[in-house]
Design an enzyme around this catalytic site. Structure first.
Site, short mmCIF file in Angstrom:
data_model
loop_
_atom_site.label_atom_id
_atom_site.label_comp_id
_atom_site.label_asym_id
_atom_site.label_seq_id
_atom_site.Cartn_x
_atom_site.Cartn_y
_atom_site.Cartn_z
N THR A 37 0.63 -0.66 -0.29
CA THR A 37 0.21 -0.01 0.27
C THR A 37 1.18 1.16 -0.09
O THR A 37 2.05 1.21 1.30
CB THR A 37 -0.72 -0.45 1.11
OG1 THR A 37 -2.12 -1.17 1.04
CG2 THR A 37 -1.76 1.83 1.11
N TYR A 38 0.58 1.89 -0.67
CA TYR A 38 1.42 2.55 -1.04
C TYR A 38 0.48 4.57 -0.70
O TYR A 38 -0.18 4.75 -0.79
CB TYR A 38 1.68 3.11 -2.85
CG TYR A 38 3.21 2.26 -2.95
CD1 TYR A 38 4.29 3.15 -2.39
CD2 TYR A 38 2.92 1.55 -3.58
CE1 TYR A 38 5.75 1.83 -3.69
CE2 TYR A 38 3.81 0.79 -3.75
CZ TYR A 38 5.30 0.94 -4.11
OH TYR A 38 6.25 0.25 -3.79
N PHE A 39 1.60 5.61 -0.03
CA PHE A 39 0.82 6.76 0.69
C PHE A 39 1.62 7.91 -0.47
O PHE A 39 3.13 8.07 -0.20
CB PHE A 39 1.25 6.67 2.28
CG PHE A 39 0.61 5.64 2.96
CD1 PHE A 39 -0.52 5.60 3.84
CD2 PHE A 39 0.75 4.77 3.65
CE1 PHE A 39 -1.05 4.85 3.89
CE2 PHE A 39 0.28 2.48 3.34
CZ PHE A 39 -0.34 3.76 4.51
N VAL A 109 -3.10 5.68 -0.66
CA VAL A 109 -3.26 5.88 -2.88
C VAL A 109 -3.87 4.42 -3.76
O VAL A 109 -4.44 4.59 -4.85
CB VAL A 109 -1.92 7.04 -3.56
CG1 VAL A 109 -2.12 8.13 -2.85
CG2 VAL A 109 -0.48 6.55 -3.64
#
Length: 192
Positions: A37-39, A109
């Site tokens: 999970t990318y932020f 995102v």
């Protein structure tokens, strides 16, 4: 730490790649399902600055499951090899870690998964990755000279890819997250 790696988009089956890797004496380490999970940073666009902040959930039947928080700096690519600062820590409390990130303005995102087979020799790690929804890739990471040598040997299996998995997922819109009990959603198949 500086990551030194090359990525290939594989044009054959995972089994064919495994046979080639075995010929070079790499030993199989484990098979994982990884969901990243990318932020996004609240004050700057990581896509423009070529940085990444992610939480990785990694599970295997033999090693169990762990969470890791990773920052990756801008990449430099020289003759097909990618160089990038990388800092990683294991997370013991995922809920509080996400709460801290969100409280600081970071927003998730994109999430996606891959099934990853890891092989090692004395100074290189090879990952065969089934990027769920997209296809098969190989990453060669470690000693710079050996990475270049193996890149030349394995180029027959596919083509060099300079994009990160995050960039590939954004560009294709086809990456999917899966759970450990639904890995059938990520069919291991030959690339189109």
């Amino acid at each position: 730490m500086i990551e030194k790696e090359v990525k290939l988009r594989i044009r054959t089956s995972i089994e064919d790649v495994k046979r080639v890797i075995d010929r070079y004496g790499f030993r199989f380490i484990d098979r994982y399902i990884e969901t990243d999970t990318y932020f996004q940073h609240p004050c700057r666009d990581f896509r423009e600055s070529d940085e990444a902040l992610r939480i990785r959930y990694r599970c295997s039947s033999s090693a169990g499951c762990i969470y890791r928080l990773t920052y990756k700096g801008p990449k430099k690519i020289i003759n097909g090899v990618k160089y990038r600062d990388e800092y990683e820590v294991e997370i013991n409390d995922i809920d509080n870690t996400i709460a801290i990130l969100k409280s600081l303005g970071f927003k998730p995102v994109l999430s996606f998964s891959k099934i990853r087979y890891i092989y090692r020799d004395r100074d290189v790690e090879i990952s065969i990755d089934n990027l769920c929804g997209v296809g098969i890739f190989m990453e060669i990471e470690g000693d710079e000279d050996r990475v270049r040598e193996l890149m030349e040997r394995f180029i027959e299996l596919g083509e060099i890819v300079e994009k990160t998995y995050l960039e590939i997922c954004i560009d294709t819109g086809r990456c999917i997250p899966i759970s450990m009990d639904r890995e059938d959603m990520c069919i291991e198949k030959q690339l189109q």
